[in-house]
Design a protein around this motif. Structure first.
Motif, PDB file in Angstrom:
ATOM      1  N   PHE B  46      20.642 -18.675-141.139  1.00 17.58           N
ATOM      2  CA  PHE B  46      22.075 -18.994-141.274  1.00 17.58           C
ATOM      3  C   PHE B  46      22.559 -19.708-140.031  1.00 17.58           C
ATOM      4  O   PHE B  46      21.883 -19.702-138.999  1.00 17.58           O
ATOM      5  CB  PHE B  46      22.900 -17.727-141.528  1.00 17.58           C
ATOM      6  N   ASP B  47      23.722 -20.336-140.154  1.00 15.42           N
ATOM      7  CA  ASP B  47      24.349 -21.000-139.015  1.00 15.42           C
ATOM      8  C   ASP B  47      25.667 -20.317-138.689  1.00 15.42           C
ATOM      9  O   ASP B  47      26.317 -19.780-139.581  1.00 15.42           O
ATOM     10  CB  ASP B  47      24.702 -22.452-139.364  1.00 15.42           C
ATOM     11  N   VAL B  48      26.033 -20.367-137.426  1.00 15.95           N
ATOM     12  CA  VAL B  48      27.398 -19.993-137.050  1.00 15.95           C
ATOM     13  C   VAL B  48      28.015 -21.221-136.396  1.00 15.95           C
ATOM     14  O   VAL B  48      27.458 -21.762-135.440  1.00 15.95           O
ATOM     15  CB  VAL B  48      27.429 -18.806-136.064  1.00 15.95           C
ATOM     16  N   ARG B  49      29.130 -21.675-136.949  1.00 14.21           N
ATOM     17  CA  ARG B  49      29.764 -22.878-136.395  1.00 14.21           C
ATOM     18  C   ARG B  49      30.752 -22.499-135.306  1.00 14.21           C
ATOM     19  O   ARG B  49      31.181 -21.354-135.203  1.00 14.21           O
ATOM     20  CB  ARG B  49      30.481 -23.628-137.517  1.00 14.21           C
ATOM     21  N   ARG B  50      31.106 -23.476-134.539  1.00 16.14           N
ATOM     22  CA  ARG B  50      32.043 -23.225-133.440  1.00 16.14           C
ATOM     23  C   ARG B  50      33.391 -22.758-133.981  1.00 16.14           C
ATOM     24  O   ARG B  50      33.951 -23.376-134.878  1.00 16.14           O
ATOM     25  CB  ARG B  50      32.248 -24.504-132.633  1.00 16.14           C
ATOM     26  N   GLY B  51      33.885 -21.683-133.425  1.00 15.19           N
ATOM     27  CA  GLY B  51      35.226 -21.211-133.771  1.00 15.19           C
ATOM     28  C   GLY B  51      35.322 -20.417-135.062  1.00 15.19           C
ATOM     29  O   GLY B  51      36.383 -19.938-135.404  1.00 15.19           O
ATOM     30  N   GLU B  52      34.227 -20.285-135.796  1.00 15.59           N
ATOM     31  CA  GLU B  52      34.361 -19.577-137.067  1.00 15.59           C
ATOM     32  C   GLU B  52      33.932 -18.110-136.949  1.00 15.59           C
ATOM     33  O   GLU B  52      33.252 -17.713-136.007  1.00 15.59           O
ATOM     34  CB  GLU B  52      33.526 -20.257-138.158  1.00 15.59           C
ATOM     35  N   THR B  53      34.380 -17.322-137.920  1.00 16.81           N
ATOM     36  CA  THR B  53      33.940 -15.942-138.025  1.00 16.81           C
ATOM     37  C   THR B  53      33.044 -15.814-139.240  1.00 16.81           C
ATOM     38  O   THR B  53      33.451 -16.100-140.359  1.00 16.81           O
ATOM     39  CB  THR B  53      35.144 -14.992-138.152  1.00 16.81           C
TER      40      THR B  53
END
Lengths: 351, 342
Positions: B46-53
C-alpha cells in the motif's frame, strides 16, 4: 412465558455503594470515601432489557454488583419479585441468587482455567442441587452447550482451548444453567472482535425470547445498547442522569451529558459523519469519584452550567411520560435558564 | 506478485496523483514459535500519500499492528522476521538501513503512538524528560530551550497548566492526559508520518473524540501523514481518507473511505458492515453476524483464508488464493466473487 411489561421483576430504591479508603501506617485511618453508586433507583420489568450506560467510573458495574450483593450495598433496597434481597441472610441470599445470574466482560478472566467446561457450566446445578444423577447432569450441560451454539462434545475441554467468542458462549451457558429470571450482563461483548460481537448479541436476544429472561445490560457502547435494550439509563459519577425508552433517548436526548455522549460516537458512514459535524463542547474527563464536584456532578464539563448547578444536586424528574432527567435546565423550580436554551442551541448546531 | 505489479500502474494517473510518502510492497513478516512458522503479514502492499490519513482496519490477528511495527522495524527478532518485501519512505529503503540509521528515523521522521500510554511510558521519568529525550537525540538543544519546547508541545496537545505538568510523572496524569502526552512525544520532532496504533481504544468515548479531533487538527495543520490502526469502523468513517481492510495477514480490500463504506466489494468488509449496530439506523433490526471464528494463522484454510466464513464461497475460493485486483479507479479487492451479482 408471558411477558407482561408492567410486571416489575427488579426494583432498586436509593441504592448506595460507598467504598471506604484506608491510609496511614497500618491502613487504620480512613482517608476518604468513594461514592461509586450514590442513590440510584430504577425498576426492571419482567421480560425487558434495561440498558445501563456511562463512562468508566460512573458506577454502572458497581450497580450490577450491588444488586446481586456481590458487593454489599451501603444503603438502599433491592427487591426481586417481591423478595427484599438486601434483607436476606447468606443462606437465603444464595437461594435467591439462583434467580439472578451474571455474564462478565472478560471471557478470559471469568472462567476457571483448571476446570473443564462440563464443570464450569454444571457448577450452578451442583450448588442449587438441580440434577437427579450424573447422567442428568451431563445431559443438562450438553443441552446448554448446544443452546449457546457450541458442540456438546467440547464439554471435556478446558477454557484455554476456546476462542474469546466461544468462551463468552460458555459464560452465557453457565449463567443459563440455574434457569434464572434475571441476567446481569456486564459489558458482555466489549472484549470481542467486531464479527463475533454480533453473534453473541444475537444469541443473547434468542435466549431472552426462549427463556423469557429479563436483562440488566451494562455497557459503554451506545450503539450496542440501543440495539438490544428497551429502556436505557445513563449514569454519571454514581448518579442517574437520564432514563427513558430507547428511541426517546436517541431521538431526544435531554441531559447535556447524554447529548455529548451521543455526539462523541462516530457513525460508520463517512457521508453521515460529514453531515453530522462534531460537538466539541464537551471537554475534560470524568472527575475522580474520590473528590466529586459539588452540586450536579456534571457541572464542570457542562456548557449550560449556571450557579444553581454548582451548589444544588438536581433531582431525577419526569419531563415526558417515562422520560426522567436529572438536570436543573428542566426543573422550573431550580432554574434561572430553561430547557428552551438547550433546544435552541441544538438547532443552531444542527443547522 | 501479479497483483502488486498492476497496483503500481495505478499511480501513473495524473488527476489523482498525490505525492507518495510511504510505499510498502509485498511485505511479509513471520514469527517462529515452537517449530511452527506463523505468517502474520503476508504480502501486503500500500501507499501513504503526503497529508493523508490511511486507516488499517481488521480484527485481532489480522496483521494490522505487525504491519505497522514492520515499517519501523520494531519486530522483535527472534521470534519475528521480515522475510520479504520493500518499505520505501520518501524513496529511502527502510529495510536496508543500518540499525543506527533506522534509529535516526524513528521518532524524528516517523513517530508511533501506542494504545496503552501507561505501559509505553517510563514510569520513573517525568513527562518533560520523556518529551525532551527524542528532541535532544534527533535535534539537539540546551536544557532551557528543550524545556520551553516541551511546554510548548504540551500546550499544543491542550494539556492544561503545561508549565507544571512537564514536571509530573505519568501516574499523576489521567488516561486522557497521558495519551495527549504520548501524542506530544510523537510530535516532538515534527515527523512526516505518524503511526497511531489503536490510539484511543483504552479511553472513554468522550475522551476518544477529543483525542482523535486533536490528532486530526495537528496532522492537518502540519500536513503530516497518518496511518491509523483501529478496529472501530465509526472512527474510520470519521477520520480516514483511505482504508485498507486486513484479514489473516492480507489486505482484502483497499479504497477510499467512500468506496469502502458505500460500495464494499469484499464479503468480509460487507460482513463487518452488517454486523455492527448503528445509531443512524432503525433500532430493533436483527444483526447479520459473520459466522464462524477468526482463522488460526498457523493453520490457515486453503485458497482464500476467508472462505470458511464466506456466504458467497465457491470451489475456486477453496482452491486458489485471490490476488488484489482493481475494481475501479482507486478501489481494489482480493476476491473471486462479484458480490453485487444477483
Amino acid at each position: 412465558m408471558s411477558t407482561n411489561h408492567n410486571d416489575v421483576l427488579l426494583d432498586v430504591q436509593d441504592l448506595k455503594v460507598h467504598f471506604k479508603l484506608h491510609g496511614g501506617l497500618f491502613g487504620q485511618k480512613q482517608t476518604g470515601t468513594v461514592k461509586a453508586v450514590d442513590g440510584v433507583s430504577f425498576q426492571v420489568r419482567r421480560g425487558e432489557t434495561l440498558g445501563l450506560v456511562g463512562e468508566s467510573g460512573c458506577g454502572k458495574s458497581t450497580t450490577g454488583l450491588g444488586v446481586l450483593r456481590m458487593v454489599e450495598p451501603t444503603a438502599g433496597k433491592v427487591t426481586l419479585d417481591g423478595i427484599d434481597i438486601t434483607a436476606l441472610n447468606s443462606a437465603a441470599l444464595r437461594k435467591a441468587r439462583r434467580r439472578m445470574q451474571m455474564v462478565y466482560q472478560d471471557p478470559f478472566g471469568a472462567l476457571d482455567p483448571r476446570m473443564r467446561v462440563l464443570d464450569i457450566i454444571g457448577e450452578p446445578l451442583l450448588i442449587h442441587k438441580m440434577f437427579k444423577d450424573k447422567k442428568d447432569y451431563k445431559a443438562q450441560v450438553h443441552d446448554l452447550l448446544e443452546r449457546v451454539g457450541l458442540n456438546p462434545n467440547m464439554a471435556d475441554r478446558y477454557p484455554h482451548q476456546f476462542s474469546g467468542g466461544q468462551r463468552q458462549r460458555i459464560g452465557i451457558a453457565r449463567a443459563l444453567a440455574a434457569r434464572p429470571e434475571l441476567i446481569i450482563c456486564d459489558e458482555p461483548v466489549s472484549a470481542l472482535d467486531v464479527s463475533i460481537q454480533a453473534q453473541v448479541i444475537n444469541l443473547l436476544e434468542d435466549i431472552q425470547e426462549e427463556f423469557g429472561l429479563t436483562y440488566l445490560f451494562i455497557a459503554h457502547d451506545l450503539a450496542v445498547v440501543r440495539h438490544i435494550c428497551d429502556r436505557i439509563m445513563v449514569m454519571y459519577l454514581g448518579h442517574v442522569v437520564e432514563v427513558t425508552d430507547r428511541d426517546a433517548l436517541y431521538e431526544n436526548p435531554q441531559h447535556p451529558y447524554t447529548q455529548a455522549l451521543m455526539s462523541a460516537i462516530p457513525i460508520p458512514d463517512p457521508e453521515e459523519e460529514a453531515k453530522r459535524g462534531f460537538d466539541r463542547s464537551l471537554q475534560g474527563e470524568v472527575p475522580s469519584p474520590l473528590n466529586p464536584p459539588s452540586g450536579c456532578p456534571f457541572h464542570p464539563r457542562c456548557r449550560f452550567a449556571h450557579d444553581a448547578c454548582k451548589t444544588q444536586k438536581p433531582r431525577l424528574m419526569e419531563t415526558d411520560t417515562g422520560h426522567q432527567v436529572a438536570c436543573h435546565l428542566y426543573d422550573p423550580a431550580a432554574s434561572d435558564i430553561n430547557a428552551g436554551d438547550v433546544m435552541e442551541d441544538n438547532l443552531v448546531r444542527a443547522g | 506478485m501479479l497483483a502488486e505489479e498492476t497496483h503500481r500502474h495505478d499511480h501513473a494517473e495524473p488527476e489523482t496523483q498525490q505525492e507518495v510518502l510511504l510505499r510498502v510492497s509485498g511485505l511479509k513478516t513471520q514469527f517462529r514459535q515452537d517449530g511452527r512458522t506463523v505468517t502474520a503479514v503476508d504480502g501486503v502492499s500500500f501507499d501513504v500519500r503526503r497529508g493523508e490519513t490511511l486507516a488499517i482496519v481488521g480484527e485481532s490477528g489480522s496483521g494490522k499492528s505487525v504491519t505497522a511495527m514492520s515499517i519501523l522495524r520494531l519486530i522483535p527478532s527472534p521470534p519475528g522476521e521480515i522475510v520479504d518485501g520493500e518499505v520505501l519512505f520518501d524513496g529511502k529503503d527502510m529495510l536496508g538501513l543500518s540499525d543506527e540509521e533506522i534509529r535516526k528515523m524513528r521518532g524524528s521522521e516517523i513517530a508511533m503512538i501506542f494504545q496503552e500510554p501507561m505501559t509505553s511510558m517510563n514510569p520513573v521519568l517525568t513527562i518533560g524528560r520523556q518529551l525532551s529525550e527524542p528532541i535532544q537525540v534527533h535535534r539537539g538543544g540546551d536544557r532551557k530551550s528543550l524545556l520551553a519546547k516541551c511546554v510548548d508541545l504540551l500546550r499544543k496537545v491542550r494539556i492544561p497548566d503545561p508549565e507544571n505538568r512537564v514536571k509530573a510523572y505519568p501516574h499523576q496524569l489521567s488516561g486522557g492526559m497521558r495519551q495527549r502526552a504520548m501524542i506530544a512525544m510523537g510530535l516532538g520532532c515534527d515527523p512526516r508520518l505518524i503511526i497511531a496504533d489503536e490510539p484511543t481504544t483504552a479511553l472513554d468515548v468522550t475522551v476518544q473524540a477529543q483525542i482523535l479531533e486533536l490528532l486530526k487538527d495537528l496532522t492537518r495543520e502540519r500536513g503530516t501523514s497518518m496511518i491509523l490502526i483501529t478496529h472501530d469502523l465509526g472512527v474510520v468513517a470519521r477520520y480516514a481518507d483511505r482504508i485498507n481492510v486486513m484479514y489473516a495477514g492480507r489486505i482484502v480490500e483497499q479504497g477510499s473511505s467512500g468506496d469502502i463504506f458505500k460500495h464494499p466489494k469484499h464479503p468480509y468488509t460487507l460482513g463487518l458492515m452488517s454486523s455492527i449496530p448503528r445509531l443512524d439506523q432503525p433500532s430493533g433490526t436483527r444483526l447479520t453476524p459473520i459466522t464462524g471464528q477468526p482463522p488460526d494463522l498457523s493453520n490457515l484454510p486453503s485458497g482464500c483464508p476467508f472462505h470458511p466464513r464466506c456466504r458467497f464461497a465457491e470451489d475456486r475460493c477453496r482452491a486458489e488464493r485471490p490476488p488484489l485486483t482493481q475494481v475501479s479507479d482507486q478501489h481494489w479487492k482480493a476476491c473471486w466473487i462479484d458480490v453485487n451479482k444477483p
